[in-house]
Design a protein around this motif. Sequence first.
Motif, short mmCIF file in Angstrom:
data_model
loop_
_atom_site.label_atom_id
_atom_site.label_comp_id
_atom_site.label_asym_id
_atom_site.label_seq_id
_atom_site.Cartn_x
_atom_site.Cartn_y
_atom_site.Cartn_z
N THR A 1 0.20 -4.96 -13.49
CA THR A 1 1.57 -4.97 -12.96
C THR A 1 1.62 -4.16 -11.67
O THR A 1 1.23 -3.01 -11.65
N PRO A 2 2.12 -4.79 -10.57
CA PRO A 2 2.24 -4.05 -9.31
C PRO A 2 3.48 -3.17 -9.33
O PRO A 2 4.50 -3.50 -8.74
N LEU A 3 3.40 -2.03 -10.02
CA LEU A 3 4.55 -1.13 -10.13
C LEU A 3 4.92 -0.55 -8.76
O LEU A 3 4.08 -0.49 -7.86
N TRP B 1 5.81 2.34 -6.01
CA TRP B 1 5.24 3.68 -5.80
C TRP B 1 6.16 4.77 -6.31
O TRP B 1 5.70 5.82 -6.77
N LEU C 1 5.27 4.91 -9.96
CA LEU C 1 3.93 5.49 -10.17
C LEU C 1 3.95 7.00 -9.91
O LEU C 1 3.39 7.78 -10.68
N CYS D 1 3.19 9.94 -12.65
CA CYS D 1 2.14 10.93 -12.38
C CYS D 1 2.68 12.35 -12.48
O CYS D 1 2.06 13.23 -13.07
N CYS E 1 -3.78 11.89 -12.95
CA CYS E 1 -3.20 10.68 -13.52
C CYS E 1 -3.69 9.51 -12.67
O CYS E 1 -3.51 9.50 -11.44
N LEU E 2 -4.33 8.53 -13.31
CA LEU E 2 -4.91 7.38 -12.61
C LEU E 2 -4.23 6.10 -13.08
O LEU E 2 -3.78 6.02 -14.22
N TYR E 3 -4.19 5.11 -12.20
CA TYR E 3 -3.61 3.82 -12.59
C TYR E 3 -4.74 2.79 -12.62
O TYR E 3 -5.49 2.66 -11.65
N ASP E 4 -4.87 2.08 -13.73
CA ASP E 4 -5.94 1.10 -13.90
C ASP E 4 -5.61 -0.17 -13.12
O ASP E 4 -4.56 -0.79 -13.35
N LEU E 5 -6.51 -0.57 -12.20
CA LEU E 5 -6.28 -1.73 -11.34
C LEU E 5 -6.96 -3.00 -11.88
O LEU E 5 -6.87 -4.05 -11.26
N TRP F 1 -0.56 -3.71 -2.75
CA TRP F 1 -1.21 -4.28 -3.94
C TRP F 1 -2.30 -5.27 -3.55
O TRP F 1 -3.30 -5.40 -4.26
N CYS G 1 -11.81 -0.27 -12.41
CA CYS G 1 -11.50 0.40 -11.15
C CYS G 1 -10.10 1.00 -11.28
O CYS G 1 -9.15 0.30 -11.60
N TYR H 1 -7.03 3.79 -9.68
CA TYR H 1 -6.54 4.43 -8.45
C TYR H 1 -5.92 5.77 -8.83
O TYR H 1 -5.07 5.84 -9.72
#
Lengths: 310, 310
Positions: A272-274, A276, A279, A283, A295-299, B276, B295, B297
């Motif tokens: 999901t392109p949340l 910023w 995000l 975080c 805190c990382l976001y899985d791509l 994105w 991967c 971010y």
Amino acid sequence: MDCKKFTEEQIAHIKETVGDAKAINALSGGVDSSTVTVLGHQALGKQLKTVFVDNDLMREGEPQRIVKIFADMDIPVDLVDARQEFLSALAGLTDPEEKRQAVTDTFYSKVFVRLVKESGAKFLLHGTILTDIEETVAGIKRQHNILAQIGIDTEDAYGYSVIEPLKTLRKDDVREVAKTLGLPAELSQRIPFPGPALATRIVGEVTAEKLETVRTATAIVEEELCDSGAFQYMAVLLTDRATGIRNNKREFGQIIVVRCIESVDARTATVTPLSWDKLNRICQRITKIKGVNRCLYDLTPKPPATIEYV
Amino acid sequence: MDCKKFTEEQIAHIKETVGDAKAINALSGGVDSSTVTVLGHQALGKQLKTVFVDNDLMREGEPQRIVKIFADMDIPVDLVDARQEFLSALAGLTDPEEKRQAVTDTFYSKVFVRLVKESGAKFLLHGTILTDIEETVAGIKRQHNILAQIGIDTEDAYGYSVIEPLKTLRKDDVREVAKTLGLPAELSQRIPFPGPALATRIVGEVTAEKLETVRTATAIVEEELCDSGAFQYMAVLLTDRATGIRNNKREFGQIIVVRCIESVDARTATVTPLSWDKLNRICQRITKIKGVNRCLYDLTPKPPATIEYV
């Protein structure tokens, strides 16, 4: 699909199969087991005993909340405290398959087999869906609830027969059936949550302390993303640590991964392109948890990743 | 600041301090050591010997590229192959401070002390900047190049005196000085890269295989983000592994974290809100690296995280 016809057929099938015997089912609060619980009660009434096993791997306040929802639908659920048994079984394990196996074994061979014996049930109603079967058979991931399909004779091994009313459905169909059965949206629309629960949200060994950390992170992520419309969202605690600064001093802190995905049936998924804003806010809240400084976001889509980490 | 005045003062100071003696400096290709190399050569000419130590922790093709750039400016640089010494020193180490210490010790106590002896140099020109000193003194992170400030007498310990022409500057000032000295933009505008190099881009033990993985990931991230205008961007390889699917089979794969930040002086940093499209493209390329199936971010500002992981 015709949900009304499906539920009528399944209710009839369950009635016919169980006859005058007793049945049992384990409710986790996920849409699959919740749907089976309602189907089972409509088919069997007091012949069906529903248990909720607290394995200490649940989300904040979850056992009590689920029992309450079903009590409001006049379906009694027994809350069984097995937290210590699960924590002991998971101690020292780091391999994902061993962890899933430990949760399965503790559930089936220890806790549930005892509950079945006490109940005198000859039938188990189970929330297996098609994707669980496919992934286990393909060797991608050992789902906690797959037994017959990989050659385990439950009658021999555990003393009961398994009925799987949802085994031809995928997740989106199950949600439709749940709605048809009158389950509240909190359950019918609930995001997927794996059987081994928070044990799959910790990479490496599961401990009471790590469960507390990932439980808090999970509550934050679910609160922030519940109105995102995403298929599933989660927090995962890694074993790796990274340097950080707190009160001007070096800190070797824990790392939380946030994952939020779009999917119809869990077979494939995109990220999901949340925004910023969202995000950054997640975080900010996550890195306020004691000991967590990243805190990382899985791509990663599925494939090549799976939805879960473990 | 007045860059012309600053360089004139430093050149005069270096000349006066070194006198007729010989000096040496180690070039890493970062803006700090590159600036010191040019300052030193303008002050000392052939009295200064510049070495580039290949520690196997460099980026793809980096040692050769840096030597070439300086050759084009008529500054000769000796390329020293010390790869095996660094890999051996790092074997088995997982703690960030122990890893940084091993790189420092191998460099100063083994490789560089040998080069100094061979050169007969009595002075070392060093690219220390103000932020390095502040962070080391504050106990946030042990920078590889801080010695005197934490009580190490280099003359006693290593047989040379240290000259630090940039120790009053922050990164943005150093870039200005580099430009004034005529360094090509490739160096003057180069994103920061830590002294212990790719050893800080691997969480846990550093091995030749992991270096190869993170080197490939670093090349992808730098290629994709070189026109982002960001202050710094990097790839980090974790020790944790996660489940994935490859060719329809379960895979327990490696995880790469991408970090891209905005900062003026590295004291604080915010995360770059990449598009994105860009994030998806980076993920797609990263997960094609052999063995890598996730991967992530990094969403964390500094503080509470540091820029680097190790």
